[in-house]
Design a protein around this motif. Structure first.
Motif, PDB file in Angstrom:
ATOM      1  N   PHE A  68      74.536   1.329   2.423  1.00 37.47           N
ATOM      2  CA  PHE A  68      74.930   2.283   1.384  1.00 37.47           C
ATOM      3  C   PHE A  68      75.868   1.685   0.342  1.00 37.47           C
ATOM      4  CE2 PHE A  68      78.201   2.860   4.585  1.00 37.47           C
ATOM      5  CZ  PHE A  68      79.362   3.045   3.852  1.00 37.47           C
ATOM      6  N   ASN A  69      76.688   0.698   0.723  1.00 32.63           N
ATOM      7  CA  ASN A  69      77.583   0.079  -0.258  1.00 32.63           C
ATOM      8  C   ASN A  69      76.789  -0.588  -1.380  1.00 32.63           C
ATOM      9  OD1 ASN A  69      80.267   0.577   0.820  1.00 32.63           O
ATOM     10  ND2 ASN A  69      79.680  -0.785   2.490  1.00 32.63           N
ATOM     11  N   ASN A  70      75.838  -1.427  -1.007  1.00 27.83           N
ATOM     12  CA  ASN A  70      75.007  -2.107  -2.006  1.00 27.83           C
ATOM     13  C   ASN A  70      74.116  -1.132  -2.756  1.00 27.83           C
ATOM     14  OD1 ASN A  70      76.017  -4.656  -1.406  1.00 27.83           O
ATOM     15  ND2 ASN A  70      74.477  -5.026   0.170  1.00 27.83           N
ATOM     16  N   LYS A  71      73.558  -0.172  -2.039  1.00 29.23           N
ATOM     17  CA  LYS A  71      72.662   0.783  -2.678  1.00 29.23           C
ATOM     18  C   LYS A  71      73.403   1.627  -3.714  1.00 29.23           C
ATOM     19  CE  LYS A  71      69.308   1.028   1.046  1.00 29.23           C
ATOM     20  NZ  LYS A  71      68.635   1.842   2.063  1.00 29.23           N
ATOM     21  N   ALA A  72      74.619   2.007  -3.426  1.00 24.57           N
ATOM     22  CA  ALA A  72      75.393   2.801  -4.388  1.00 24.57           C
ATOM     23  C   ALA A  72      75.619   2.005  -5.668  1.00 24.57           C
ATOM     24  CB  ALA A  72      76.727   3.223  -3.770  1.00 24.57           C
ATOM     25  N   GLN A  73      76.016   0.752  -5.523  1.00 20.34           N
ATOM     26  CA  GLN A  73      76.223  -0.089  -6.709  1.00 20.34           C
ATOM     27  C   GLN A  73      74.930  -0.251  -7.504  1.00 20.34           C
ATOM     28  OE1 GLN A  73      77.717  -3.683  -4.914  1.00 20.34           O
ATOM     29  NE2 GLN A  73      79.851  -2.986  -5.016  1.00 20.34           N
ATOM     30  N   ASN A  74      73.837  -0.495  -6.795  1.00 25.57           N
ATOM     31  CA  ASN A  74      72.555  -0.707  -7.469  1.00 25.57           C
ATOM     32  C   ASN A  74      71.997   0.561  -8.092  1.00 25.57           C
ATOM     33  OD1 ASN A  74      72.393  -3.517  -7.085  1.00 25.57           O
ATOM     34  ND2 ASN A  74      71.689  -3.204  -4.979  1.00 25.57           N
ATOM     35  N   VAL A 109      66.208   9.642   4.024  1.00 26.47           N
ATOM     36  CA  VAL A 109      66.323   9.758   2.561  1.00 26.47           C
ATOM     37  C   VAL A 109      66.187  11.220   2.146  1.00 26.47           C
ATOM     38  CG1 VAL A 109      65.252   9.153   0.350  1.00 26.47           C
ATOM     39  CG2 VAL A 109      65.533   7.403   2.125  1.00 26.47           C
ATOM     40  N   ASN A 110      65.238  11.933   2.746  1.00 26.22           N
ATOM     41  CA  ASN A 110      65.033  13.344   2.399  1.00 26.22           C
ATOM     42  C   ASN A 110      66.213  14.220   2.808  1.00 26.22           C
ATOM     43  OD1 ASN A 110      62.551  12.812   1.239  1.00 26.22           O
ATOM     44  ND2 ASN A 110      61.419  13.230   3.110  1.00 26.22           N
ATOM     45  N   LEU A 111      66.996  13.783   3.782  1.00 30.36           N
ATOM     46  CA  LEU A 111      68.211  14.518   4.154  1.00 30.36           C
ATOM     47  C   LEU A 111      69.344  14.263   3.150  1.00 30.36           C
ATOM     48  CD1 LEU A 111      68.273  13.906   8.012  1.00 30.36           C
ATOM     49  CD2 LEU A 111      67.748  16.048   6.838  1.00 30.36           C
ATOM     50  N   ILE A 112      69.372  13.072   2.596  1.00 28.92           N
ATOM     51  CA  ILE A 112      70.433  12.662   1.679  1.00 28.92           C
ATOM     52  C   ILE A 112      70.243  13.205   0.261  1.00 28.92           C
ATOM     53  CG2 ILE A 112      71.402  10.628   0.486  1.00 28.92           C
ATOM     54  CD1 ILE A 112      70.766   9.031   3.052  1.00 28.92           C
ATOM     55  N   THR A 113      69.019  13.192  -0.213  1.00 30.61           N
ATOM     56  CA  THR A 113      68.776  13.409  -1.645  1.00 30.61           C
ATOM     57  C   THR A 113      69.050  14.809  -2.189  1.00 30.61           C
ATOM     58  OG1 THR A 113      66.398  13.572  -1.171  1.00 30.61           O
ATOM     59  CG2 THR A 113      67.233  11.453  -1.966  1.00 30.61           C
ATOM     60  N   PRO A 114      68.915  15.886  -1.435  1.00 25.39           N
ATOM     61  CA  PRO A 114      69.218  17.182  -2.054  1.00 25.39           C
ATOM     62  C   PRO A 114      70.640  17.259  -2.633  1.00 25.39           C
ATOM     63  CG  PRO A 114      67.980  17.548  -0.058  1.00 25.39           C
ATOM     64  CD  PRO A 114      68.334  16.077  -0.094  1.00 25.39           C
ATOM     65  N   LEU A 129      62.024   9.905  -7.821  1.00 23.03           N
ATOM     66  CA  LEU A 129      61.196   9.000  -7.024  1.00 23.03           C
ATOM     67  C   LEU A 129      61.813   7.614  -6.988  1.00 23.03           C
ATOM     68  CD1 LEU A 129      58.687   8.219  -5.419  1.00 23.03           C
ATOM     69  CD2 LEU A 129      57.495   7.904  -7.602  1.00 23.03           C
ATOM     70  N   LEU A 130      62.277   7.125  -8.121  1.00 23.59           N
ATOM     71  CA  LEU A 130      62.902   5.801  -8.169  1.00 23.59           C
ATOM     72  C   LEU A 130      64.132   5.745  -7.270  1.00 23.59           C
ATOM     73  CD1 LEU A 130      63.154   2.959  -9.284  1.00 23.59           C
ATOM     74  CD2 LEU A 130      64.245   3.932 -11.328  1.00 23.59           C
ATOM     75  N   VAL A 131      64.969   6.757  -7.325  1.00 30.31           N
ATOM     76  CA  VAL A 131      66.153   6.813  -6.470  1.00 30.31           C
ATOM     77  C   VAL A 131      65.740   6.838  -4.996  1.00 30.31           C
ATOM     78  CG1 VAL A 131      68.149   8.219  -5.795  1.00 30.31           C
ATOM     79  CG2 VAL A 131      67.627   7.876  -8.224  1.00 30.31           C
ATOM     80  N   CYS A 132      64.764   7.664  -4.673  1.00 28.92           N
ATOM     81  CA  CYS A 132      64.289   7.753  -3.282  1.00 28.92           C
ATOM     82  C   CYS A 132      63.773   6.409  -2.784  1.00 28.92           C
ATOM     83  CB  CYS A 132      63.181   8.796  -3.169  1.00 28.92           C
ATOM     84  SG  CYS A 132      63.721  10.501  -3.319  1.00 28.92           S
ATOM     85  N   VAL A 133      63.010   5.724  -3.610  1.00 28.10           N
ATOM     86  CA  VAL A 133      62.460   4.434  -3.206  1.00 28.10           C
ATOM     87  C   VAL A 133      63.580   3.422  -2.995  1.00 28.10           C
ATOM     88  CG1 VAL A 133      61.034   2.485  -3.962  1.00 28.10           C
ATOM     89  CG2 VAL A 133      60.199   4.824  -4.210  1.00 28.10           C
ATOM     90  N   MET A 134      64.573   3.425  -3.870  1.00 27.67           N
ATOM     91  CA  MET A 134      65.706   2.517  -3.707  1.00 27.67           C
ATOM     92  C   MET A 134      66.460   2.806  -2.412  1.00 27.67           C
ATOM     93  SD  MET A 134      67.119   2.166  -7.608  1.00 27.67           S
ATOM     94  CE  MET A 134      68.416   0.990  -7.192  1.00 27.67           C
ATOM     95  N   LEU A 135      66.625   4.070  -2.093  1.00 28.61           N
ATOM     96  CA  LEU A 135      67.319   4.435  -0.859  1.00 28.61           C
ATOM     97  C   LEU A 135      66.485   4.134   0.385  1.00 28.61           C
ATOM     98  CD1 LEU A 135      68.913   7.855  -1.876  1.00 28.61           C
ATOM     99  CD2 LEU A 135      70.119   5.698  -1.452  1.00 28.61           C
TER     100      LEU A 135
END
Length: 97
Positions: A83-89, A48-53, A33-39
């Motif tokens: 995505f660059n910032n999100k990956a780092q975070n 997000v639901n397409l990316i997370t699996p 859930l935390l990862v999903c919210v950040m994304l």
């Protein structure tokens, strides 16, 4: 502690006014859930639901995400805005956990 008390009050008030609120995000546990919210910032829940699996298959927990290769993580989430910032975070968040 004052902040814990405030969080409890806010949560109670939100649940009082929105008792059947649901999220469109798909997750199995609090870490997901935390990862999903950040994304989801500046991105649709549908995206997000397409990316997370694939993301959760590769990094199923905080320990594995904390050790993630930044470039590999960016490739997994590159269809998500910022995505660059999100990956780092995401890696920083997982390391903090």
């Amino acid at each position: 502690m004052q902040s814990k008390k405030n969080v409890k009050i806010i949560k109670e008030r939100l649940l009082e006014h929105y008792p059947s609120a649901k999220t469109e995000l798909v997750f199995k546990n609090n870490f997901e859930l935390l990862v999903c919210v950040m994304l989801s910032a500046q991105c649709t829940d549908k995206r997000v639901n397409l990316i997370t699996p694939a993301l959760f298959e590769r990094y199923p927990d905080a320990k594995s995400l904390a050790a993630a290769n930044l470039s590999s993580l960016k490739l997994l989430i590159n269809s998500c805005s910022f995505f660059n910032n999100k990956a780092q975070n995401l890696i920083k968040m997982a390391q903090a956990l």
